[in-house]
Design a protein around this motif. Structure first.
Motif, short mmCIF file in Angstrom:
data_model
loop_
_atom_site.label_atom_id
_atom_site.label_comp_id
_atom_site.label_asym_id
_atom_site.label_seq_id
_atom_site.Cartn_x
_atom_site.Cartn_y
_atom_site.Cartn_z
N ASN A 188 -53.24 -75.37 29.38
CA ASN A 188 -54.10 -74.18 29.30
C ASN A 188 -55.00 -74.11 30.54
OD1 ASN A 188 -56.48 -75.82 28.65
ND2 ASN A 188 -55.58 -76.01 26.62
N GLY A 189 -55.72 -73.03 30.65
CA GLY A 189 -56.57 -72.83 31.83
C GLY A 189 -57.71 -73.83 31.89
N THR A 190 -58.21 -74.22 30.72
CA THR A 190 -59.30 -75.19 30.67
C THR A 190 -58.83 -76.53 31.25
OG1 THR A 190 -60.08 -74.09 28.68
CG2 THR A 190 -61.01 -76.24 29.15
N ALA A 191 -57.62 -76.96 30.88
CA ALA A 191 -57.06 -78.20 31.42
C ALA A 191 -56.89 -78.08 32.94
CB ALA A 191 -55.73 -78.52 30.75
N ALA B 255 -58.57 -67.78 36.50
CA ALA B 255 -57.93 -67.61 35.19
C ALA B 255 -57.58 -66.15 34.90
CB ALA B 255 -58.84 -68.15 34.09
N GLU B 256 -58.41 -65.23 35.41
CA GLU B 256 -58.22 -63.81 35.11
C GLU B 256 -57.57 -63.07 36.28
OE1 GLU B 256 -62.13 -62.46 33.99
OE2 GLU B 256 -62.29 -63.94 32.37
N ALA B 257 -57.16 -63.81 37.30
CA ALA B 257 -56.83 -63.14 38.57
C ALA B 257 -55.37 -63.26 39.01
CB ALA B 257 -57.77 -63.64 39.67
N LEU C 84 -55.40 -71.08 36.96
CA LEU C 84 -54.94 -69.86 36.29
C LEU C 84 -54.91 -70.12 34.79
CD1 LEU C 84 -51.72 -68.85 38.34
CD2 LEU C 84 -53.99 -67.80 38.51
N SER C 85 -54.97 -69.06 33.99
CA SER C 85 -54.77 -69.19 32.54
C SER C 85 -53.67 -68.25 32.09
CB SER C 85 -56.06 -68.85 31.79
OG SER C 85 -55.78 -68.67 30.41
N PHE C 86 -52.87 -68.72 31.14
CA PHE C 86 -51.83 -67.87 30.52
C PHE C 86 -52.06 -67.80 29.02
CE2 PHE C 86 -49.84 -70.28 34.07
CZ PHE C 86 -49.80 -69.23 34.98
N ASN D 119 -54.28 -63.47 25.78
CA ASN D 119 -54.89 -62.20 26.20
C ASN D 119 -54.90 -62.02 27.72
OD1 ASN D 119 -56.79 -64.08 26.92
ND2 ASN D 119 -58.48 -63.15 25.81
N LYS D 120 -54.29 -62.93 28.44
CA LYS D 120 -54.30 -62.80 29.90
C LYS D 120 -53.14 -61.89 30.36
CE LYS D 120 -57.97 -65.32 30.89
NZ LYS D 120 -58.38 -66.25 29.92
N ILE D 121 -53.06 -61.63 31.66
CA ILE D 121 -52.10 -60.64 32.15
C ILE D 121 -50.66 -61.14 32.00
CG2 ILE D 121 -52.27 -61.35 34.59
CD1 ILE D 121 -52.30 -58.22 35.16
#
Ligand SMILES: *Cc1c(COP(=O)(O)O)cnc(C)c1O
Length: 385
Positions: free
Chosen positions: A74-77, A190-192, A211-213, A216-218
């Motif tokens: 995840n993005g946090t990791a 994360a949002e970009a 980055l996050s996937f 709710n991300k893109i």
């Protein structure tokens, strides 16, 4: 004031509502290939963190962004690994935006370090660079390793920037500031995904980025994230750290340091490969949706629909509407929720959260005000065609 809320409600319900289906803030869309790739993982038994889709997803991300990419859980990791690799230690502070998702600050805390909160620009979500510059000059002393907080005596070697809602802002000034004060720049991207600044994808400005996937991300992989870096040695290190520091050995597995089990599973990466195939089309629709909101709302006084900054080709992850008061913002959230249209206020600034209220912070009054007056509008790519 209330007549404004009524007008906005009327226009948005007209534009967004079809039948009885609730309109969510941000929903994913899955192509046929998602079924095929995920099914293949199940059929072949390759569902976990080895398998061809993890490699392919890393390669696809790398081709798209022009950076090395290491997919993780995840993005946090991903942020945690960025902080770890930047060498953040338990007795340090990390300059962190106060307006960001909590994961940014938590990643600092996981290493025992303390986030030191920085304000945002007035009515923009980016860091207030002029204010930060003055703060660094007045309240810190400069060293070859970074800056030392005159009040706590603690060193900060890292500055984090979050590209909120996909907007990348004023990178030249930020990079110049970091080089003047010997700070390592880390991007919370994360949002970009899909956002470019002067033609370069997010992640090209810092030493490392995340980055996050999330759903709710893109682009979503269910849960997921990635570390991006232009530096090959750091990419090798990130892969090693995310795979329990396992070293290939023909007889018995060896692990050569304490590390993490953060690798993205194949089944999630399979979904990610399918999602990336749809990214270009989604970006076109998200830009159209942002323009549509602009034309729907532009003649209304006393509101401001956040636009992409100069030099930024934004993914417009979430559209943001800024009011003059918190009461108006809350009134719109209530009014649209009665029509089953989901909106969301912006995160409470980090320095106001219980676990961070005693952390060091500059005056963050601009962030407090902006967060209280902003609402995110439904922004799924398929809301417009
Ligand atoms: C989504 C997000 C994250 C974390 O992502 P997860 O995948 O949910 O762990 C971090 N920072 C920002 C700014 C985000 O929006």
């Amino acid at each position: 004031m209330l007549s404004n809320i009524q007008i906005i409600t009327d226009r948005l319900t007209n534009a967004l509502q079809n039948a009885e289906k609730p309109v969510a803030l941000h929903e994913p869309e899955f192509a046929q290939s998602a079924w095929e790739y995920v099914k293949e993982c199940i059929d072949t038994g390759w569902v976990s963190s080895a398998g061809k889709y993890v490699e392919k997803f890393a390669q696809d991300l790398s081709d798209y962004t022009g950076l090395y990419a290491i997919p993780v859980m995840n993005g946090t990791a991903a942020l945690h690994l960025c902080m770890y690799m930047a060498g953040v230690r338990h007795d340090e502070e990390v300059l962190t935006p106060t307006l960001t998702f909590v994961a940014t600050a938590n990643a600092v805390s996981y290493l025992g370090a303390t986030p030191h909160f920085i304000d945002c620009e007035k009515d923009r979500f980016s860091l207030d660079i002029a204010k930060l510059e003055k703060y660094l000059a007045d309240d810190f002393s400069k060293t070859p390793q970074g800056v030392v907080n005159k009040h706590t005596g603690k060193l900060s070697r890292v500055l984090i920037v979050t590209h909120i809602f996909g907007h990348i802002e004023q990178m030249e000034r930020l990079i110049a500031l970091c080089s003047e004060y010997n700070l390592i720049l880390i991007e919370d991207a994360a949002e970009a995904l899909g956002s470019f600044y002067n033609g370069k994808h997010a992640g090209h400005f810092g030493t490392l980025s995340a980055l996050s996937f999330n759903g709710n991300k893109i682009v979503t992989t269910g849960g997921g994230g990635a570390v991006l870096t232009p530096d090959k040695a750091l990419a090798v290190k990130a892969l090693h750290l995310s795979t329990t520091a396992k070293v290939a050995d023909p007889y018995s597995p060896v692990h050569d340091q304490v590390a993490y089990n953060y690798r993205m599973p194949n089944i999630n990466a399979a979904l990610g490969c399918s999602q990336l195939e749809g990214l270009k089309a989604a970006l076109i629709n998200k830009k159209k949706l942002a323009q549509h909101y602009q034309s729907l709302l532009q003649d209304i006084d006393d509101i401001n629909l956040l636009s992409a900054p100069k030099n930024c080709d934004s993914n417009y992850w979430l559209n943001a509407l800024i009011f003059n008061s918190e009461a108006e913002r809350n009134a719109l959230i209530d009014s649209l929720s009665a029509y089953n249209i989901q909106t969301r206020g912006v995160w409470r600034p980090m320095h106001q959260l219980p676990m961070y209220k005693d952390a060091p912070s500059m005056d963050c009054s601009q962030a407090e005000s902006l967060a209280a007056r902003t609402v995110n509008l439904p922004s799924s790519a398929f809301l417009i065609d």
